[in-house]
Design a protein around this motif. Structure first.
Motif, PDB file in Angstrom:
ATOM      1  N   GLY A 143       0.804  -1.210   0.000  1.00 55.43           N
ATOM      2  CA  GLY A 143       0.000   0.000   0.000  1.00 55.43           C
ATOM      3  C   GLY A 143       0.834   1.256   0.000  1.00 55.43           C
ATOM      4  N   ASP A 144       2.067   1.157   0.474  1.00 60.93           N
ATOM      5  CA  ASP A 144       3.055   2.220   0.331  1.00 60.93           C
ATOM      6  C   ASP A 144       4.398   1.558   0.059  1.00 60.93           C
ATOM      7  OD1 ASP A 144       3.541   1.140   2.784  1.00 60.93           O
ATOM      8  OD2 ASP A 144       3.596   3.023   3.888  1.00 60.93           O
ATOM      9  N   ALA A 145       5.425   2.353  -0.229  1.00 58.59           N
ATOM     10  CA  ALA A 145       6.714   1.818  -0.674  1.00 58.59           C
ATOM     11  C   ALA A 145       7.812   2.217   0.304  1.00 58.59           C
ATOM     12  CB  ALA A 145       7.046   2.306  -2.077  1.00 58.59           C
ATOM     13  N   HIS A 146       8.836   1.366   0.381  1.00 56.38           N
ATOM     14  CA  HIS A 146       9.955   1.604   1.287  1.00 56.38           C
ATOM     15  C   HIS A 146      11.241   1.129   0.612  1.00 56.38           C
ATOM     16  CE1 HIS A 146       7.097   2.241   4.617  1.00 56.38           C
ATOM     17  NE2 HIS A 146       6.410   1.266   4.039  1.00 56.38           N
ATOM     18  N   ALA A 147      12.285   1.921   0.741  1.00 58.37           N
ATOM     19  CA  ALA A 147      13.591   1.543   0.197  1.00 58.37           C
ATOM     20  C   ALA A 147      14.242   0.535   1.129  1.00 58.37           C
ATOM     21  CB  ALA A 147      14.473   2.781   0.035  1.00 58.37           C
ATOM     22  N   VAL A 148      14.465  -0.672   0.640  1.00 65.33           N
ATOM     23  CA  VAL A 148      15.153  -1.687   1.429  1.00 65.33           C
ATOM     24  C   VAL A 148      16.649  -1.420   1.423  1.00 65.33           C
ATOM     25  CG1 VAL A 148      15.573  -4.160   1.689  1.00 65.33           C
ATOM     26  CG2 VAL A 148      13.358  -3.359   0.869  1.00 65.33           C
ATOM     27  N   VAL A 149      17.221  -1.208   0.244  1.00 67.45           N
ATOM     28  CA  VAL A 149      18.639  -0.876   0.093  1.00 67.45           C
ATOM     29  C   VAL A 149      18.744   0.189  -0.991  1.00 67.45           C
ATOM     30  CG1 VAL A 149      20.944  -1.720  -0.474  1.00 67.45           C
ATOM     31  CG2 VAL A 149      19.351  -3.213   0.740  1.00 67.45           C
ATOM     32  N   PRO A 150      19.419   1.319  -0.734  1.00 65.63           N
ATOM     33  CA  PRO A 150      19.597   2.326  -1.785  1.00 65.63           C
ATOM     34  C   PRO A 150      20.586   1.842  -2.837  1.00 65.63           C
ATOM     35  CG  PRO A 150      20.811   2.949   0.173  1.00 65.63           C
ATOM     36  CD  PRO A 150      20.031   1.722   0.541  1.00 65.63           C
ATOM     37  N   LEU A 151      20.832   2.663  -3.847  1.00 68.18           N
ATOM     38  CA  LEU A 151      21.747   2.274  -4.924  1.00 68.18           C
ATOM     39  C   LEU A 151      23.133   1.958  -4.362  1.00 68.18           C
ATOM     40  CD1 LEU A 151      20.673   4.795  -7.696  1.00 68.18           C
ATOM     41  CD2 LEU A 151      20.621   2.297  -7.878  1.00 68.18           C
ATOM     42  N   THR A 152      23.598   0.762  -4.659  1.00 69.36           N
ATOM     43  CA  THR A 152      24.871   0.294  -4.147  1.00 69.36           C
ATOM     44  C   THR A 152      25.460  -0.712  -5.126  1.00 69.36           C
ATOM     45  OG1 THR A 152      25.963  -0.874  -2.308  1.00 69.36           O
ATOM     46  CG2 THR A 152      23.727  -1.515  -2.829  1.00 69.36           C
ATOM     47  N   PRO A 546      13.397 -13.168  10.963  1.00 71.72           N
ATOM     48  CA  PRO A 546      12.081 -12.844  10.415  1.00 71.72           C
ATOM     49  C   PRO A 546      11.974 -11.454   9.845  1.00 71.72           C
ATOM     50  CG  PRO A 546      12.059 -12.580  12.768  1.00 71.72           C
ATOM     51  CD  PRO A 546      13.456 -12.988  12.394  1.00 71.72           C
ATOM     52  N   GLY A 547      13.072 -10.751   9.754  1.00 75.20           N
ATOM     53  CA  GLY A 547      13.003  -9.404   9.206  1.00 75.20           C
ATOM     54  C   GLY A 547      12.414  -8.402  10.174  1.00 75.20           C
ATOM     55  N   GLY A 548      12.636  -8.628  11.457  1.00 79.15           N
ATOM     56  CA  GLY A 548      12.072  -7.705  12.436  1.00 79.15           C
ATOM     57  C   GLY A 548      12.586  -6.290  12.283  1.00 79.15           C
ATOM     58  N   LEU A 549      13.860  -6.155  11.951  1.00 83.56           N
ATOM     59  CA  LEU A 549      14.425  -4.820  11.786  1.00 83.56           C
ATOM     60  C   LEU A 549      13.778  -4.097  10.620  1.00 83.56           C
ATOM     61  CD1 LEU A 549      16.501  -2.700  12.609  1.00 83.56           C
ATOM     62  CD2 LEU A 549      18.147  -3.815  11.103  1.00 83.56           C
ATOM     63  N   LEU A 550      13.603  -4.795   9.496  1.00 87.66           N
ATOM     64  CA  LEU A 550      12.956  -4.173   8.340  1.00 87.66           C
ATOM     65  C   LEU A 550      11.498  -3.847   8.639  1.00 87.66           C
ATOM     66  CD1 LEU A 550      14.356  -6.248   5.341  1.00 87.66           C
ATOM     67  CD2 LEU A 550      14.811  -3.857   5.859  1.00 87.66           C
ATOM     68  N   ARG A 551      10.841  -4.740   9.363  1.00 83.83           N
ATOM     69  CA  ARG A 551       9.441  -4.491   9.698  1.00 83.83           C
ATOM     70  C   ARG A 551       9.300  -3.213  10.522  1.00 83.83           C
ATOM     71  NH1 ARG A 551       8.758  -8.646  12.445  1.00 83.83           N
ATOM     72  NH2 ARG A 551       8.209 -10.080  10.769  1.00 83.83           N
ATOM     73  N   ARG A 552      10.176  -3.058  11.505  1.00 85.85           N
ATOM     74  CA  ARG A 552      10.117  -1.849  12.334  1.00 85.85           C
ATOM     75  C   ARG A 552      10.493  -0.611  11.524  1.00 85.85           C
ATOM     76  NH1 ARG A 552      12.102  -5.662  16.147  1.00 85.85           N
ATOM     77  NH2 ARG A 552      14.278  -5.180  15.654  1.00 85.85           N
ATOM     78  N   LYS A 553      11.433  -0.756  10.598  1.00 88.42           N
ATOM     79  CA  LYS A 553      11.821   0.374   9.746  1.00 88.42           C
ATOM     80  C   LYS A 553      10.646   0.822   8.883  1.00 88.42           C
ATOM     81  CE  LYS A 553      14.935   1.458   5.886  1.00 88.42           C
ATOM     82  NZ  LYS A 553      13.904   1.631   4.857  1.00 88.42           N
ATOM     83  N   PHE A 554       9.969  -0.134   8.253  1.00 91.26           N
ATOM     84  CA  PHE A 554       8.833   0.210   7.402  1.00 91.26           C
ATOM     85  C   PHE A 554       7.722   0.879   8.211  1.00 91.26           C
ATOM     86  CE2 PHE A 554       9.842  -3.549   4.331  1.00 91.26           C
ATOM     87  CZ  PHE A 554      10.994  -2.884   3.939  1.00 91.26           C
ATOM     88  N   GLN A 555       7.446   0.350   9.411  1.00 88.27           N
ATOM     89  CA  GLN A 555       6.391   0.925  10.233  1.00 88.27           C
ATOM     90  C   GLN A 555       6.740   2.348  10.656  1.00 88.27           C
ATOM     91  OE1 GLN A 555       3.281  -0.739  11.120  1.00 88.27           O
ATOM     92  NE2 GLN A 555       2.943   1.456  11.395  1.00 88.27           N
ATOM     93  N   TYR A 556       8.010   2.561  10.988  1.00 91.90           N
ATOM     94  CA  TYR A 556       8.444   3.904  11.380  1.00 91.90           C
ATOM     95  C   TYR A 556       8.280   4.890  10.224  1.00 91.90           C
ATOM     96  CZ  TYR A 556      11.622   7.743  12.450  1.00 91.90           C
ATOM     97  OH  TYR A 556      12.163   8.986  12.644  1.00 91.90           O
ATOM     98  N   GLU A 557       8.662   4.480   9.017  1.00 91.42           N
ATOM     99  CA  GLU A 557       8.533   5.381   7.867  1.00 91.42           C
ATOM    100  C   GLU A 557       7.065   5.678   7.568  1.00 91.42           C
ATOM    101  OE1 GLU A 557      12.608   4.012   5.486  1.00 91.42           O
ATOM    102  OE2 GLU A 557      10.635   3.319   4.811  1.00 91.42           O
ATOM    103  N   ARG A 561       5.205   9.376   7.684  1.00 95.69           N
ATOM    104  CA  ARG A 561       4.418   9.943   6.586  1.00 95.69           C
ATOM    105  C   ARG A 561       3.015  10.336   7.060  1.00 95.69           C
ATOM    106  NH1 ARG A 561       6.029   5.223   2.238  1.00 95.69           N
ATOM    107  NH2 ARG A 561       8.256   5.726   2.099  1.00 95.69           N
ATOM    108  N   LEU A 562       2.464   9.546   7.954  1.00 99.58           N
ATOM    109  CA  LEU A 562       1.150   9.877   8.486  1.00 99.58           C
ATOM    110  C   LEU A 562       1.190  11.193   9.260  1.00 99.58           C
ATOM    111  CD1 LEU A 562      -0.088   6.369   9.701  1.00 99.58           C
ATOM    112  CD2 LEU A 562      -1.178   7.786   7.971  1.00 99.58           C
ATOM    113  N   ARG A 563       2.226  11.379  10.056  1.00 92.12           N
ATOM    114  CA  ARG A 563       2.336  12.618  10.831  1.00 92.12           C
ATOM    115  C   ARG A 563       2.544  13.826   9.922  1.00 92.12           C
ATOM    116  NH1 ARG A 563       5.286   9.197  14.424  1.00 92.12           N
ATOM    117  NH2 ARG A 563       7.271   9.868  13.502  1.00 92.12           N
ATOM    118  N   ARG A 564       3.244  13.594   8.802  1.00 93.11           N
ATOM    119  CA  ARG A 564       3.474  14.709   7.872  1.00 93.11           C
ATOM    120  C   ARG A 564       2.295  14.942   6.950  1.00 93.11           C
ATOM    121  NH1 ARG A 564       9.139  12.667   6.365  1.00 93.11           N
ATOM    122  NH2 ARG A 564       7.999  11.890   4.545  1.00 93.11           N
ATOM    123  N   GLY A 565       1.366  14.013   6.931  1.00 98.62           N
ATOM    124  CA  GLY A 565       0.232  14.142   6.036  1.00 98.62           C
ATOM    125  C   GLY A 565       0.540  13.746   4.612  1.00 98.62           C
ATOM    126  N   ASP A 566       1.626  12.953   4.405  1.00 98.12           N
ATOM    127  CA  ASP A 566       2.013  12.556   3.052  1.00 98.12           C
ATOM    128  C   ASP A 566       1.278  11.315   2.578  1.00 98.12           C
ATOM    129  OD1 ASP A 566       3.777  14.618   3.152  1.00 98.12           O
ATOM    130  OD2 ASP A 566       5.520  13.378   3.639  1.00 98.12           O
TER     131      ASP A 566
END
Length: 576
Positions: A143-152, A546-557, A561-566
């Motif tokens: 439903g929204d997008a998240h960068a897992v790894v930037p250009l590398t 289980p990808g807990g770190l990524l899960r928390r990262k996505f939720q934080y982002e 966005r919700l707080r910014r209204g994006d």
């Protein structure tokens, strides 16, 4: 000329060490020839001149030193003599690729065995292994997008994170390709990349305008289609409802179908290519060959560096005459044999080219954790290799020697897989004392506590049942079922709706065992096998990555966005 001689040095000076064995070989060879020739002491010189071919003794004395000279020249050439520097421009490969990985719920469909999700991961891994140059990024979207790894240029980092990506870790349900393209464009801008390819790995795009409104010739969008046109239902195993599928509000099962014609149309409109998933690499070659406006995908960095020119090839002109002399008496055939190293142990040979930790890491990536565990010197890497090879006791012993919170968490996993639930729970509690927000440790702890509690309840029920002397007594020995919807009161049901490992023995089989008929032993054996299989299924639910770190990262982002209204509400869009 004198300046050039002042700059004379060797690019690979270690080859000069070969001069020592070359000299020793010549000396040993000459000495053996002298020792083997006793005719001079037994025959008169006048008679010896008649018996031997003229000049033979003189040539035999020269052969060892000519061979030594040839070996010495070869060593000098391999050492890379140089005295001249040439300026070389520095170029950087700018071929950039961003992979957009669709993690909508429809990726759980199993019309492409074992599932769309697994096959998509495998194909992305194949793409990464072909990316030996350029830069690559990975974006996960639902439903929204998240960068897992930037250009590398480190594709191994991306590949290591692939197994942790699942649709149920995404904070927002849906499939918003437009948001994923916005994230990709931002990654290109941050890396100062003027053109690059976008590869969308998806099983469907609902909104065509999301792609066409963001199209650009400098950033063509290619699509890899995952799934079949006949489609597949979406199992609900990820919400602990095995055997159930996702349904519409009317109760009809949802069938996710691959619309290849639609995806091909989108790829054509966005200057890219489309190809369905294949077992071969034909799809990868077709999609990665998408043309870019610029013919050259390298850029020259605004600096130059001087490189020394290897002049070793000039030594070859001096070796050729010696080689021509070697055609006589088979000496030329002997020279290559002398250059071949003596047989050595395979481990010693590998040590010449790679460090032991590099050999171990390669073995681990190639699915040989036992070999990796023997090669690793690092305690944490050795423990990880032991864990992957199933040596849980040895892995636990290694994790105990490490002070990090990650090692403590992995200690709990190792103990759990040895069925030491008490020790595993204690390890998870220590993790939570140091990091109360450690989601994975909390999940594993609660899972094992439920399993341990249900085992105790079942054991108590079995003991009561065995004390019964009659069918009525057996009925009285059964525990109170309580509320069937409350797993805390109902030992016959765990929070996921699955029977606990010890709940497979029926009253009928228990009575048969008490009566001592032949059917009882067989049923007891089957029951033990079923309990063991059920226990293994429970233990497989213990996540070690289980990808807990990524899960928390996505939720934080998403929260940010919700707080910014994006965030754009998608209440009208399909959630799968």
């Amino acid at each position: 000329m004198f300046d050039a001689l002042g700059d004379l040095h060797f690019i690979r000076p270690l080859w000069l060490l070969a001069l020592v064995p070359a000299a020793l070989l010549a000396w040993y060879w000459a000495r053996r020839r002298a020792a083997d020739s006793h005719w001079e002491s037994a025959i008169e010189p006048a008679l010896l001149d008649v018996l031997l071919e003229p000049g033979a003794r003189r040539r035999s004395r020269h052969v060892p030193w000519l061979a030594a000279l040839g070996l010495s020249l070869a060593a000098l050439g391999l050492a890379g003599p140089t005295w001249e520097r040439l300026p070389q421009p520095v170029e950087r490969k700018t071929d950039a690729l961003i992979i957009l990985f669709d993690l909508s719920l429809s990726m759980f469909a199993e019309d492409v065995p074992p599932s769309r999700l697994v096959r998509a991961r495998q194909k992305i891994a194949d793409v990464l292994r072909r990316r030996d140059e350029g830069f690559t990024a990975l974006v996960a979207y639902a439903g929204d997008a998240h960068a897992v790894v930037p250009l590398t240029d480190d594709t191994r980092t991306i590949e290591n994170l692939l197994p942790a990506l699942r649709p149920d870790m995404m904070p927002v349900l849906g499939s918003d390709l437009g948001d994923a393209l916005d994230v990709a464009r931002l990654l290109f801008e941050n890396a100062n990349v003027r053109q690059g390819r976008i590869l969308v790995v998806t099983d469907g795009v609902e909104d065509v305008s999301a792609a066409t409104e963001r199209r650009s010739e400098r950033f063509p969008i290619s699509i890899l289609g995952i799934g079949t046109e006949s489609g597949g239902q979406i199992p609900l195993d990820f919400v602990n409802q095995p055997g159930q599928v996702l349904r519409t509000q009317q109760g009809e099962p949802i069938v996710a179908r691959l619309d290849s014609a639609r995806l091909e149309q989108i790829a054509d409109l966005t200057y890219g290519r489309y190809h369905p998933l294949t077992l071969s690499d034909d799809d990868i070659e077709h999609l990665l060959g998408t043309a870019l406006p610029g013919a050259d995908d390298t850029t020259e960095v605004e600096r130059e560096f001087d490189t020394w020119v290897d002049m070793g090839y000039w030594v070859l002109l001096l070796i050729v005459p010696l080689a021509l002399l070697g055609f006589r008496r088979g000496a030329l055939a002997v020279l290559p044999i002398l250059l071949v190293p003596l047989p050595a142990d395979a481990g010693i040979w590998d040590d010449l080219w790679q460090r032991r930790d590099q050999q171990a890491y390669q073995a681990l990536r190639e699915g040989e954790p036992e070999t990796a565990a023997a090669l690793f010197d690092s305690e944490d890497w050795r423990a990880a290799a032991l864990y992957r090879s199933g040596e849980y006791a040895a892995a636990a012993a290694s994790y105990r020697r490490q002070p990090s919170i990650t090692a403590l968490y992995n200690l709990g996993n190792s103990l759990a897989l040895q069925q030491d639930f008490k020790g595993a729970i204690a390890a998870y509690e220590r993790v939570l004392e140091r990091d109360p927000d450690h989601t994975d440790a909390r999940f594993n702890k609660e899972l094992l506590e439920n399993l341990q509690r249900q085992q105790e309840q079942q054991q108590n029920a079995t003991n009561e049942q065995q004390r019964g002397d009659s069918p009525d007594g057996e009925s009285e020995g059964q525990p109170d079922r309580g509320d069937p919807g409350n797993p805390e009161q109902n030992p016959g049901q765990n929070p996921s709706g699955e029977p606990p490992p010890e709940q497979n023995e029926t009253p009928e089989s228990a009575r048969a065992a008490q009566q001592g008929d032949g059917r009882g032993d067989e049923q007891q054996s089957v029951s033990r096998d079923e309990r063991r299989d059920a226990l293994e299924q429970w233990l497989r639910r213990v996540p070690d990555d289980p990808g807990g770190l990524l899960r928390r990262k996505f939720q934080y982002e998403t929260n940010l966005r919700l707080r910014r209204g994006d965030y754009r509400s998608q209440e009208t869009d399909q959630i799968w």
